[in-house]
Every structure is written in C-alpha cells, then in structure tokens.
Scaffold this motif. Structure first.
Motif, PDB file in Angstrom:
ATOM      1  N   TRP A   5      18.026   1.214  23.146  1.00 48.74           N
ATOM      2  CA  TRP A   5      18.642  -0.011  22.641  1.00 48.74           C
ATOM      3  C   TRP A   5      18.009  -0.489  21.340  1.00 48.74           C
ATOM      4  O   TRP A   5      18.636  -1.237  20.580  1.00 48.74           O
ATOM      5  CB  TRP A   5      18.559  -1.116  23.688  1.00 48.74           C
ATOM      6  N   PHE A   6      16.757  -0.071  21.087  1.00 47.03           N
ATOM      7  CA  PHE A   6      16.047  -0.548  19.906  1.00 47.03           C
ATOM      8  C   PHE A   6      15.290   0.595  19.236  1.00 47.03           C
ATOM      9  O   PHE A   6      14.953   1.591  19.873  1.00 47.03           O
ATOM     10  CB  PHE A   6      15.032  -1.636  20.283  1.00 47.03           C
ATOM     11  N   PRO A  28      11.463  -4.934  16.836  1.00 46.08           N
ATOM     12  CA  PRO A  28      12.294  -3.734  16.955  1.00 46.08           C
ATOM     13  C   PRO A  28      13.711  -3.982  16.448  1.00 46.08           C
ATOM     14  O   PRO A  28      14.282  -5.057  16.613  1.00 46.08           O
ATOM     15  CB  PRO A  28      12.301  -3.442  18.454  1.00 46.08           C
ATOM     16  N   LEU A  29      14.268  -2.981  15.819  1.00 43.35           N
ATOM     17  CA  LEU A  29      15.593  -3.051  15.216  1.00 43.35           C
ATOM     18  C   LEU A  29      16.652  -2.681  16.265  1.00 43.35           C
ATOM     19  O   LEU A  29      16.530  -1.632  16.900  1.00 43.35           O
ATOM     20  CB  LEU A  29      15.647  -2.059  14.047  1.00 43.35           C
ATOM     21  N   PRO A  30      17.673  -3.535  16.457  1.00 46.64           N
ATOM     22  CA  PRO A  30      18.734  -3.160  17.402  1.00 46.64           C
ATOM     23  C   PRO A  30      19.432  -1.885  16.937  1.00 46.64           C
ATOM     24  O   PRO A  30      19.661  -1.680  15.750  1.00 46.64           O
ATOM     25  CB  PRO A  30      19.689  -4.348  17.367  1.00 46.64           C
ATOM     26  N   SER A  82      12.291   5.299  19.506  1.00 42.34           N
ATOM     27  CA  SER A  82      13.415   4.633  20.165  1.00 42.34           C
ATOM     28  C   SER A  82      12.981   4.151  21.542  1.00 42.34           C
ATOM     29  O   SER A  82      12.330   4.869  22.278  1.00 42.34           O
ATOM     30  CB  SER A  82      14.619   5.561  20.269  1.00 42.34           C
TER      31      SER A  82
END
Length: 107
Positions: free
Chosen positions: A28-29, A53-55, A106
C-alpha cells in the motif's frame, strides 16, 4: 545434445508451472530515501518531501503517464510494472561508487 535440450525445456516448463499460482500480498505504501553525498542539502530536501511513506497509487498514476514507446525498449509492460511495484516486500537498495544511496521499500 537433443536429449539435453529436451531435459532443459521440460525443467523450465515444470518450474513455470510450479510458480504460476503464487499469490503475493499487495503493498500500500513505498518508503523512499535518497542520499547524495556531494549535495547534503538536496538530500535533506528530498528526504523531507518523502519523510512519510508514499501511497502506492501515486507511482501507479505516474506509470500511466509514461508513453508506450518507452515500454518498447524494456521487457516490461505497464501492467507488469504496476504489479511489480505493487507487491509487498520489494526492496531496492542502490549504492554508487561515490557513496550515493537510493533506497525503495514497499510495505
């Protein structure tokens, strides 16, 4: 020589058949960390942008924007690349000779 070739082809087919039904958990991130030794202020700025964290939907949207002619040069399709970055547990850690570092994970 013919028997060896048949044996190799059969083993490749059996390996492919064994690994077709593997299910991978969805990530997810993405965690991004970039360290540039010669430019610490730029590294600080980039890491502050990606502190959280980046989506994952953001990189997937960026992949859609990439023109199809780019994918003619690499052995992946857009769908393959989306599935690859969408898998949980992917870790990319690149260190250069100049001690720069690019880290993607990830979760």
């Amino acid at each position: 020589m013919c028997k060896l070739k048949k044996l190799i082809l059969e083993s490749v087919k059996s390996i492919n058949m064994k690994h077709q039904n593997i299910k991978v958990k969805q990530a997810w991130f993405l965690i991004l960390r970039i360290k540039i030794k010669d430019a610490p202020w730029i590294s600080l700025f980039i890491n502050s942008l990606f502190f959280l964290p980046l989506p994952l939907f953001i990189p997937k949207l960026l992949i859609q924007v990439i023109p199809n002619k780019v994918f003619n040069e690499i052995p992946f399709t857009k769908k393959d690349l989306k599935n690859l970055i969408g898998a949980k547990g992917i870790l990319v850690d690149v260190k250069t000779k100049e001690n720069d570092r690019f880290f993607i994970k990830s979760i």
